[in-house]
Scaffold this motif. Structure first.
Motif, short mmCIF file in Angstrom:
data_model
loop_
_atom_site.label_atom_id
_atom_site.label_comp_id
_atom_site.label_asym_id
_atom_site.label_seq_id
_atom_site.Cartn_x
_atom_site.Cartn_y
_atom_site.Cartn_z
N THR A 17 0.83 -1.17 -0.02
CA THR A 17 -0.13 0.02 -0.01
C THR A 17 0.68 1.24 -0.06
O THR A 17 0.40 2.27 -0.78
CB THR A 17 -0.93 0.13 1.12
N SER A 20 3.30 1.35 -3.71
CA SER A 20 2.52 1.33 -4.96
C SER A 20 2.11 2.86 -5.38
O SER A 20 2.46 3.71 -4.67
CB SER A 20 1.33 0.50 -4.95
N LYS A 22 -0.17 5.04 -7.06
CA LYS A 22 -1.89 5.28 -7.51
C LYS A 22 -1.83 6.08 -8.61
O LYS A 22 -1.74 7.38 -8.81
CB LYS A 22 -2.64 5.48 -6.50
N VAL A 250 -1.90 -3.89 -9.38
CA VAL A 250 -2.23 -4.51 -8.26
C VAL A 250 -3.56 -5.06 -8.21
O VAL A 250 -4.50 -4.34 -8.32
CB VAL A 250 -2.14 -3.44 -6.81
N SER A 253 -7.21 -3.32 -7.30
CA SER A 253 -7.01 -2.00 -6.86
C SER A 253 -8.06 -1.00 -7.92
O SER A 253 -8.03 0.10 -7.54
CB SER A 253 -5.41 -1.62 -7.00
N VAL A 281 -6.21 3.10 -10.07
CA VAL A 281 -5.51 1.78 -10.12
C VAL A 281 -4.27 2.00 -9.51
O VAL A 281 -3.63 2.99 -9.59
CB VAL A 281 -5.58 1.24 -11.40
N ASP A 282 -3.76 0.77 -8.91
CA ASP A 282 -2.36 1.02 -8.41
C ASP A 282 -1.33 0.02 -9.11
O ASP A 282 -1.79 -1.01 -9.54
CB ASP A 282 -2.40 0.47 -6.79
N LYS A 284 2.16 -1.88 -8.98
CA LYS A 284 3.07 -2.64 -7.94
C LYS A 284 4.44 -2.17 -7.55
O LYS A 284 5.17 -1.63 -8.84
CB LYS A 284 3.08 -4.26 -8.52
#
Length: 294
Positions: A17, A20, A22, A250, A253, A281-282, A284
């Motif tokens: 979290t 990552s 975003k 991810v 996400s 969206v995230d 990695k």
């Protein structure tokens, strides 16, 4: 031993979290002088956008050019450890109605190598750009802290009246980007008006972006990107292309961010900000695979 394994798993989730990246797209609905003067609205916008490392802001309608700098000033005050910068498109539109796209991003998280309007990217087939009321605004970025280091972001806001035609034409945009930068890793995001009264289910299914298995639609028809309680539509979308990028997402996400619920706003208070929710969206982090091996 079980406690140790559980602790490692929890730490892994927290690290995922924390590190990552975003990506967000937000139609702020007529973002201009009036909203920039509204302290409450600007405060909520600051909280929303500060969650993102890179945001595509759409429907910027500010002929004086003051709203976005004011927002960036508030973002940089909100979290002084994370400084933002921004890129803006030309004022786009075929009539007196003009909009701009704006990308704002954290300086320490990524670098923008190049920016281009589709018209400049596709000079050989300039007539294709007439398919768009507002041509896509495209950036090529380097993200040193994620598994996927290089990718192209294609930001677009379709005209509601021609949403299906514009979405179909976006296939050509992907082709032009691939020809210029020789990359498979591309992300298309924005308000595509891709649901409800603007497109048909049959029309969506016939899109080249939908039929080609190389494209993955991360925001689906089941998700709601609208603020009004009486409307349930997935107007805003995120579409990704390229195996490296797809594997670098991810899982789970990609979703709308319901700021009305998050900040305990009434529908009217939320609508003062926008009638759309952001979609996000995230990516990695670069050490994601090592953590999974643990």
């Amino acid at each position: 031993m079980r406690s140790l394994v559980l602790l490692i798993g929890i730490v892994g989730i927290c690290l995922s979290t924390a590190f990552s990246l975003k990506m967000c797209a937000f139609n702020v609905q007529s973002f201009g002088e009036a909203k920039a003067k509204n302290k409450k609205v600007m405060g909520i916008l600051t909280k929303i956008i500060s969650r993102c490392d890179l945001s595509l802001i759409q429907e910027v309608r500010d002929s004086k050019g003051e709203a976005v700098p004011k927002l960036l000033k508030l973002l940089n005050r909100f979290d002084k450890s994370q400084m933002y910068s921004y890129l803006e498109s030309k004022r786009l539109g075929r009539s007196t109605y003009k909009e701009q796209y704006v990308y704002d991003s954290r300086k320490d998280m990524l670098q923008v190598h190049e920016q281009v309007h589709y018209r400049e990217l596709n000079q050989k087939e300039s007539n294709d750009t007439e398919m768009f009321s507002r041509e896509p605004f495209i950036i090529r970025i380097y993200s040193p802290k994620t598994l996927v280091k290089h990718l192209v972001i294609i930001g677009h806001h379709t005209s509601p009246k021609n949403a299906l035609k514009e979405m179909d034409e976006l296939f050509r945009v992907f082709q032009a980007v691939h020809e210029k930068w020789k990359t498979e890793n591309m992300m298309l995001l924005g308000d595509l008006n891709a649901d409800c009264g603007y497109v048909t289910i049959k029309g969506i299914k016939n899109l080249r972006l939908r039929n080609d298995p190389k494209f993955h639609w991360l925001i689906t028809e089941e998700q709601d990107t609208t603020v009004r309680e009486k409307i349930h539509c997935a107007y805003d979308r995120i579409i990704v292309h390229g195996n490296t990028l797809i594997s670098g997402i991810v899982p789970g996400s990609a979703q709308p961010f319901n700021f009305k619920k998050e900040f305990l706003l009434s529908e009217q208070e939320a609508l003062e900000v926008s009638d759309h929710y952001p979609v996000e969206v995230d990516l990695k982090p670069s050490h994601y695979h090592l953590r999974n091996e643990l």
